[in-house]
Design a protein around this motif. Structure first.
Motif, PDB file in Angstrom:
ATOM      1  N   PRO A 135      37.908  46.083  49.537  1.00 37.08           N
ATOM      2  CA  PRO A 135      36.524  46.170  49.045  1.00 37.08           C
ATOM      3  C   PRO A 135      36.088  47.584  48.666  1.00 37.08           C
ATOM      4  CG  PRO A 135      36.635  44.811  51.028  1.00 37.08           C
ATOM      5  CD  PRO A 135      37.963  45.477  50.888  1.00 37.08           C
ATOM      6  N   ARG A 170      38.667  39.423  48.993  1.00 33.65           N
ATOM      7  CA  ARG A 170      37.647  39.211  47.966  1.00 33.65           C
ATOM      8  C   ARG A 170      36.862  37.933  48.237  1.00 33.65           C
ATOM      9  NH1 ARG A 170      41.892  36.430  46.642  1.00 33.65           N
ATOM     10  NH2 ARG A 170      41.720  34.625  45.237  1.00 33.65           N
ATOM     11  N   PRO A 202      39.440  42.326  41.956  1.00 29.27           N
ATOM     12  CA  PRO A 202      39.444  42.347  43.429  1.00 29.27           C
ATOM     13  C   PRO A 202      40.691  41.706  44.036  1.00 29.27           C
ATOM     14  CG  PRO A 202      37.259  41.776  42.619  1.00 29.27           C
ATOM     15  CD  PRO A 202      38.168  41.778  41.423  1.00 29.27           C
ATOM     16  N   LYS A 203      41.146  40.593  43.469  1.00 32.70           N
ATOM     17  CA  LYS A 203      42.346  39.937  43.978  1.00 32.70           C
ATOM     18  C   LYS A 203      43.566  40.837  43.785  1.00 32.70           C
ATOM     19  CE  LYS A 203      45.189  35.760  43.529  1.00 32.70           C
ATOM     20  NZ  LYS A 203      45.347  34.459  42.822  1.00 32.70           N
TER      21      LYS A 203
END
Length: 534
Positions: A392, A337, A150-151
């Motif tokens: 996301p 995130r 996610p990062k």
């Protein structure tokens, strides 16, 4: 076998790759940046390219549109196939091939001495770019562990916003000091640097068990996407989606894509497992991608005319005004995130889509004297919303598929983005054109019939006629500005409505906040290693 509680998690990534993962991400961002930047950089150069030689190449309005659309058509048509080939042949190989082809196309486009050549070489650039964009995200998924993805995706998404913003600024600077071809030639040294960095740093990876090739599925996907995108582009050109030349390719494209889906459902070795679309989170994520780019690209299209034709700002000044959008994305996308972990993807994306809708609706309140600081705030709000939507939903798409299918997942993500953007420009551009023509026609009565038709096409065409009239054209300039503002307000509200539909989609079907799972449990759920090589 379960990993004992408290035992160190088994890494899915080779240690040598894991150590240089952030350097690899920088290389991937660099590659992605020039592809995104080049698409936005051309928008500020269209007036120069339309000028007679030696300033430009005397391209007509239709030729300029096809210089943009030839890239879009090839790019969108090949995205899915390129992602599939990356999974099968190796993502690094596909990335090197794509960036090399993009660089060659850039050099040839810079040396074009006719509109036909420019259109051809832009198509070649689109061919290369189709292999670059899905490969960057697929490589990312194979060099980062699941908990860091996610990062990394947030940073990747932020680089897209950066490219959109600095393209017009770079183009404005180059056009002030060099000839029009410099906007393409500048890609060549960047491509060379990217190629060297890729060879040295980026690992190769592919699906270890790709199964049999699905040539029929590949052909159907290309034909279907090309027909659909061509019909969308054609509808935007004509500002009429009921024309036969628009309906036939759109209906044909949708029919071919329907056959593609049926074929994939029955194939023993499908190019894409369409059962993933039965997952509400997956389908909602790709729908959100399409809808947000539909709304945003339409506004990006008309805001350029607002800033340059109504406000009278230069290409460079207009580009600088987009900076708040890029700054917001660069600030918030890598941190999205953290907010998702606290509030859940559904709440974050819903709020993000509402922010995008609010920013788009604000254009309905703009006039010819709106203070610059208000515009900067609006762009910042849009960028903040995008930064809390794109990472996301991209994570939702990519983590729904096994790691070995990362290329296909990235291709789905980018295909929906590209088709949504093309549809936004075409549909919202048609709305803008139709409303503008309806408002300006009452002010063109004194012009000859031929000039009247030409002047009603766009604000640029009206202003060109007014300039030829000299002092007598001043009232026409005022009428053109008023008609455009009216059309922009209607189009902005239409864009906001589309963003609200996207808000509803993510609010209903994206997952809410999930309880944190132990690291060991998450590792058990991971797919087998995808064959990342040193």
């Amino acid at each position: 076998m379960s990993t004992p509680s408290g035992a160190p998690a088994v890494s899915q990534i080779p240690e040598a790759v894991h150590r240089r993962r952030w350097a690899i991400l920088v290389v991937l961002m660099f590659s992605l940046l020039i592809v995104v930047l080049d698409n936005s950089i051309l928008n500020v150069a269209v007036k120069t390219i339309a000028s007679p030689s030696p300033t430009g190449i005397g391209a007509t309005q239709s030729e300029l549109e096809w210089a943009i659309n030839s890239y879009t058509l090839v790019f969108a048509g090949l995205l899915f196939t390129a992602g599939l080939l990356g999974d099968r042949l190796g993502r690094k190989k596909v990335l090197l091939f794509g960036i090399t082809l993009f660089g060659i196309g850039s050099a040839l486009a810079a040396m074009s001495d006719s509109p036909g050549q420019l259109i051809t070489w832009r198509a070649l650039m689109g061919f290369g770019a189709a292999f670059v964009m899905p490969a960057t995200l697929a490589v990312l998924m194979n060099v980062f562990e699941r908990d860091e993805q996610p990062k990394a995706i947030g940073i990747w998404a932020g680089s897209v916003g950066l490219g959109i913003a600095i393209g017009p600024i770079t183009g404005g600077l180059l056009l002030e000091h060099f000839w029009w071809g410099s906007i393409f030639l500048v890609n060549v040294p960047v491509v060379i640097i990217a190629l060297v960095a890729m060879v040295l740093l980026v690992p190769d990876s592919k699906d270890p068990k790709p199964g049999r090739l699905d040539p029929l599925g590949v052909v159907l996907s290309i034909i279907g996407l090309v027909l659909l995108v061509y019909g969308i582009i054609r509808g935007g050109e004509l500002a009429d989606f009921t024309d036969v030349s628009v309906l036939l390719p759109v209906i044909g494209g949708l029919a071919v894509l329907a056959v593609f889906v049926l074929h994939e459902k029955r194939s023993a070795s499908p190019a894409i497992d369409v059962s993933y679309f039965k997952k509400p989170a997956f389908s909602a994520a790709v729908a959100a991608i399409a809808l947000v780019f539909f709304a945003l690209m339409g506004v990006t299209f008309f805001s350029a005319f607002y800033m340059q034709s109504v406000r009278g700002w230069s290409a460079l000044q207009s580009g600088l005004l987009i900076l708040p959008l890029a700054v917001a994305q660069m600030l918030f996308a890598p941190r999205a995130r953290i907010v998702v972990a606290r509030f859940g993807a559904r709440a974050v994306c819903t709020a993000g889509m509402l922010a995008v809708a609010l920013g788009l609706a604000a254009f309905a309140l703009f006039d010819a004297d709106t203070p610059v600081w208000i515009m900067c705030v609006v762009f910042f709000v849009q960028g903040t919303g995008m930064a809390h939507v794109m990472p996301p939903v991209t994570v939702a798409v990519m983590q729904a598929l096994p790691r070995e299918k990362a290329g296909s997942g990235s291709a789905v993500n980018n295909t929906f983005r590209q088709v949504g953007g093309a549809l936004g420009i075409a549909v919202l551009g048609s709305v803008l054109s139709t409303v503008y023509r309806g408002d300006i026609e009452g002010h063109l009565g004194a012009l000859p019939a031929g000039a009247r038709d030409a002047a009603g096409e766009s604000i640029e065409a009206t202003l060109a006629i007014a300039e030829k009239l000299g002092p007598k054209g001043t009232p026409l300039v005022t009428a053109a500005h008023d008609a455009f503002m009216s059309a922009m307000h209607v189009t902005a509200l239409g864009s906001a409505a589309v963003a609200l539909v996207g808000t509803l989609v993510v609010a209903l079907w994206l997952p809410g906040r999930e309880p944190a799972a132990p690291r060991a449990a998450r590792d058990e759920e991971r797919p087998a290693p995808a064959g990342a090589e040193r």
